[in-house]
Design a protein around this motif. Structure first.
Motif, PDB file in Angstrom:
ATOM      1  N   GLN A   1       0.824  -1.207   0.000  1.00 19.55           N
ATOM      2  CA  GLN A   1       0.000   0.000   0.000  1.00 19.55           C
ATOM      3  C   GLN A   1       0.861   1.261   0.000  1.00 19.55           C
ATOM      4  N   LEU A   2       1.994   1.212   0.670  1.00 15.89           N
ATOM      5  CA  LEU A   2       2.897   2.369   0.680  1.00 15.89           C
ATOM      6  C   LEU A   2       3.395   2.679  -0.728  1.00 15.89           C
ATOM      7  N   VAL A   3       3.636   1.631  -1.510  1.00 16.45           N
ATOM      8  CA  VAL A   3       4.080   1.838  -2.896  1.00 16.45           C
ATOM      9  C   VAL A   3       2.937   2.394  -3.737  1.00 16.45           C
ATOM     10  N   GLU A   4       1.744   1.840  -3.574  1.00 11.67           N
ATOM     11  CA  GLU A   4       0.595   2.287  -4.358  1.00 11.67           C
ATOM     12  C   GLU A   4       0.225   3.740  -4.033  1.00 11.67           C
ATOM     13  N   ALA A   5       0.414   4.135  -2.758  1.00  9.31           N
ATOM     14  CA  ALA A   5       0.033   5.489  -2.342  1.00  9.31           C
ATOM     15  C   ALA A   5       1.179   6.490  -2.479  1.00  9.31           C
ATOM     16  N   ARG A   6       2.316   6.047  -2.968  1.00 14.65           N
ATOM     17  CA  ARG A   6       3.470   6.945  -3.077  1.00 14.65           C
ATOM     18  C   ARG A   6       3.162   8.072  -4.055  1.00 14.65           C
ATOM     19  N   PRO A   7       3.501   9.319  -3.695  1.00 14.67           N
ATOM     20  CA  PRO A   7       3.246  10.445  -4.609  1.00 14.67           C
ATOM     21  C   PRO A   7       3.926  10.228  -5.959  1.00 14.67           C
ATOM     22  N   LYS A   8       3.318  10.755  -7.007  1.00 17.20           N
ATOM     23  CA  LYS A   8       3.855  10.585  -8.353  1.00 17.20           C
ATOM     24  C   LYS A   8       5.288  11.098  -8.453  1.00 17.20           C
ATOM     25  N   ASP A   9       5.576  12.196  -7.786  1.00 17.76           N
ATOM     26  CA  ASP A   9       6.912  12.787  -7.812  1.00 17.76           C
ATOM     27  C   ASP A   9       7.751  12.360  -6.614  1.00 17.76           C
ATOM     28  N   GLY A  10       7.315  11.323  -5.927  1.00 19.93           N
ATOM     29  CA  GLY A  10       8.060  10.827  -4.777  1.00 19.93           C
ATOM     30  C   GLY A  10       7.869  11.681  -3.542  1.00 19.93           C
ATOM     31  N   HIS A  11       8.281  11.144  -2.416  1.00 20.59           N
ATOM     32  CA  HIS A  11       8.240  11.914  -1.172  1.00 20.59           C
ATOM     33  C   HIS A  11       9.373  12.932  -1.178  1.00 20.59           C
ATOM     34  N   ALA A  12       9.053  14.155  -0.790  1.00 17.90           N
ATOM     35  CA  ALA A  12      10.061  15.226  -0.796  1.00 17.90           C
ATOM     36  C   ALA A  12      11.056  15.063   0.340  1.00 17.90           C
ATOM     37  N   SER A  13      10.665  14.335   1.386  1.00 20.58           N
ATOM     38  CA  SER A  13      11.550  14.143   2.539  1.00 20.58           C
ATOM     39  C   SER A  13      11.166  12.867   3.269  1.00 20.58           C
ATOM     40  N   VAL A  14      12.089  12.377   4.072  1.00 22.42           N
ATOM     41  CA  VAL A  14      11.805  11.203   4.902  1.00 22.42           C
ATOM     42  C   VAL A  14      10.733  11.546   5.924  1.00 22.42           C
ATOM     43  N   ARG A  15      10.791  12.748   6.417  1.00 19.87           N
ATOM     44  CA  ARG A  15       9.793  13.192   7.413  1.00 19.87           C
ATOM     45  C   ARG A  15       8.382  13.090   6.836  1.00 19.87           C
ATOM     46  N   GLU A  16       8.216  13.515   5.596  1.00 18.20           N
ATOM     47  CA  GLU A  16       6.903  13.426   4.948  1.00 18.20           C
ATOM     48  C   GLU A  16       6.460  11.967   4.853  1.00 18.20           C
ATOM     49  N   PHE A  17       7.388  11.092   4.497  1.00 15.52           N
ATOM     50  CA  PHE A  17       7.089   9.662   4.374  1.00 15.52           C
ATOM     51  C   PHE A  17       6.631   9.092   5.715  1.00 15.52           C
ATOM     52  N   LEU A  18       7.312   9.467   6.791  1.00 17.49           N
ATOM     53  CA  LEU A  18       7.003   8.916   8.109  1.00 17.49           C
ATOM     54  C   LEU A  18       5.648   9.373   8.636  1.00 17.49           C
ATOM     55  N   GLN A  19       5.069  10.375   8.004  1.00 14.19           N
ATOM     56  CA  GLN A  19       3.754  10.853   8.429  1.00 14.19           C
ATOM     57  C   GLN A  19       2.620  10.035   7.816  1.00 14.19           C
ATOM     58  N   ASP A  20       2.969   9.089   6.952  1.00 12.90           N
ATOM     59  CA  ASP A  20       1.942   8.247   6.341  1.00 12.90           C
ATOM     60  C   ASP A  20       1.274   7.400   7.428  1.00 12.90           C
ATOM     61  N   PRO A  21      -0.062   7.397   7.505  1.00 12.59           N
ATOM     62  CA  PRO A  21      -0.780   6.630   8.536  1.00 12.59           C
ATOM     63  C   PRO A  21      -0.453   5.131   8.522  1.00 12.59           C
ATOM     64  N   LEU A  22      -0.020   4.612   7.375  1.00 11.35           N
ATOM     65  CA  LEU A  22       0.297   3.186   7.294  1.00 11.35           C
ATOM     66  C   LEU A  22       1.508   2.817   8.139  1.00 11.35           C
ATOM     67  N   LEU A  23       2.310   3.805   8.509  1.00 11.82           N
ATOM     68  CA  LEU A  23       3.528   3.533   9.268  1.00 11.82           C
ATOM     69  C   LEU A  23       3.299   3.554  10.775  1.00 11.82           C
ATOM     70  N   GLY A  24       2.200   4.121  11.210  1.00 15.47           N
ATOM     71  CA  GLY A  24       1.990   4.213  12.655  1.00 15.47           C
ATOM     72  C   GLY A  24       2.998   5.169  13.271  1.00 15.47           C
ATOM     73  N   GLU A  25       3.467   4.843  14.471  1.00 21.76           N
ATOM     74  CA  GLU A  25       4.405   5.729  15.161  1.00 21.76           C
ATOM     75  C   GLU A  25       5.699   5.022  15.532  1.00 21.76           C
ATOM     76  N   VAL A  26       5.938   3.864  14.973  1.00 23.95           N
ATOM     77  CA  VAL A  26       7.117   3.096  15.390  1.00 23.95           C
ATOM     78  C   VAL A  26       8.240   3.109  14.365  1.00 23.95           C
ATOM     79  N   ALA A  27       7.963   3.528  13.122  1.00 23.66           N
ATOM     80  CA  ALA A  27       8.985   3.521  12.081  1.00 23.66           C
ATOM     81  C   ALA A  27      10.074   4.544  12.395  1.00 23.66           C
ATOM     82  N   SER A  28      11.310   4.139  12.175  1.00 21.33           N
ATOM     83  CA  SER A  28      12.455   5.012  12.437  1.00 21.33           C
ATOM     84  C   SER A  28      12.975   5.594  11.123  1.00 21.33           C
ATOM     85  N   ALA A  29      13.510   6.816  11.218  1.00 22.04           N
ATOM     86  CA  ALA A  29      14.105   7.464  10.042  1.00 22.04           C
ATOM     87  C   ALA A  29      15.511   6.957   9.779  1.00 22.04           C
ATOM     88  N   ARG A  30      16.047   6.112  10.664  1.00 17.85           N
ATOM     89  CA  ARG A  30      17.411   5.626  10.545  1.00 17.85           C
ATOM     90  C   ARG A  30      17.643   4.912   9.222  1.00 17.85           C
TER      91      ARG A  30
END
Length: 283
Positions: A201-230
């Motif tokens: 689902q993360l791939v299907e919902a990925r913006p056409k021009d990609g995520h502008a930042s890792v921070r933006e990606f981590l805000q996706d509800p599919l990730l919850g609050e446990v995903a690390s930016a590491r």
């Protein structure tokens, strides 16, 4: 009677000698034919390699042009990721480029004796999802590590395990992160709290021009609050270039791994592999 017998024996001897000569000549002709076939095959292979090397030069020129824009964000909707078809003389060629940062970087786990716990947990989840026991990479610590094939040196990695892992892993400089804009669902599912279904689902919902930042990606509800930016990024400068040539009924491949210097706009070839078999993981 005795003379007739002697003549008969002489005739048999002559026939045996003639048969032996025929066998020797036939063997020599067979060897000669095999030699001609071998030389012909070597000649075709040599020509194929020459064509592929010339095609690589052209393909890298096209890639350099397509990466000449502001490439702080790399995503697979950009022109570099689209397959290309062209000809050199009578040879048809197909070029497919992939972002190597879309794979799990093994070098990040072998740079120190104690691997990063976040990255190590992702490595274990990826292996579990692929149905293989996570190989112990400790033996590679402190050793020059350039290519995925070096995994074969580990006692718990046989040819089958290596081929299972090859499409999903790479060996890049330790600072290279996982590009969330090009990684597929299988690799994204190795992130913290991400199920295989959520990875897709993360791939299907990925913006056409990609995520502008890792921070933006981590805000996706599919990730919850446990995903690390590491170890995550939205860019890359390492690419795999697969060239396929159809030459006189034979299909040949040249797979090159290249690094882009975005300051000088130059591409440096890191490794090459020539084969008549398509490399695993390359479409």
């Amino acid at each position: 009677m005795r003379r007739a017998r002697q003549q008969g024996l002489a005739l048999i001897t002559v026939l045996l000698i003639m048969a032996l000569v025929v066998m020797l000549v036939a063997g020599m002709l067979r060897s000669h034919q095999l030699l001609i076939a071998s030389v012909s095959q070597q000649s075709e292979t040599s020509r194929g390699l020459q064509v592929l090397m010339a095609a690589e030069h052209r393909a890298l020129g096209l890639l350099r042009e397509r990466l000449a824009e502001d490439m702080r964000v790399i995503h697979d909707a950009q022109p570099w990721a689209q397959p290309q078809l062209f000809s050199l003389g009578d040879v048809r060629l197909r070029v497919q480029v992939e972002d190597l940062a879309a794979r799990f970087n093994l070098a990040a786990l072998t740079r120190s004796r104690e691997p990063d716990p976040v990255l190590f947990a992702r490595w274990q989840r990826l292996c579990d999802a692929l149905g293989v026991a996570p190989p112990d990479l400790a033996a590679l610590h402190g050793q020059p590590f350039f290519d995925v094939s070096q995994l074969r040196e580990l006692p718990d990695v046989d040819a089958k395990v290596l081929e299972r892992l090859r499409p999903w892993v790479t060996v890049l400089p330790v600072q290279a992160g996982l590009n969330i804009n090009t990684a597929n669902g299988q690799v994204l599912a190795a992130l913290e709290g991400v199920t295989p279904a959520a990875g897709r689902q993360l791939v299907e919902a990925r913006p056409k021009d990609g995520h502008a930042s890792v921070r933006e990606f981590l805000q996706d509800p599919l990730l919850g609050e446990v995903a690390s930016a590491r170890g995550l990024t939205v860019g890359s400068r390492w690419f795999g270039v697969n060239l396929q040539a159809d030459l006189e009924g034979q299909r040949m491949h040249l797979y090159s791994e290249v690094e882009m210097d975005f300051d000088t706009k130059r591409l440096r070839v890191l490794r090459r592999a020539f084969s008549t078999v398509r490399q695993a993981g390359v479409e």
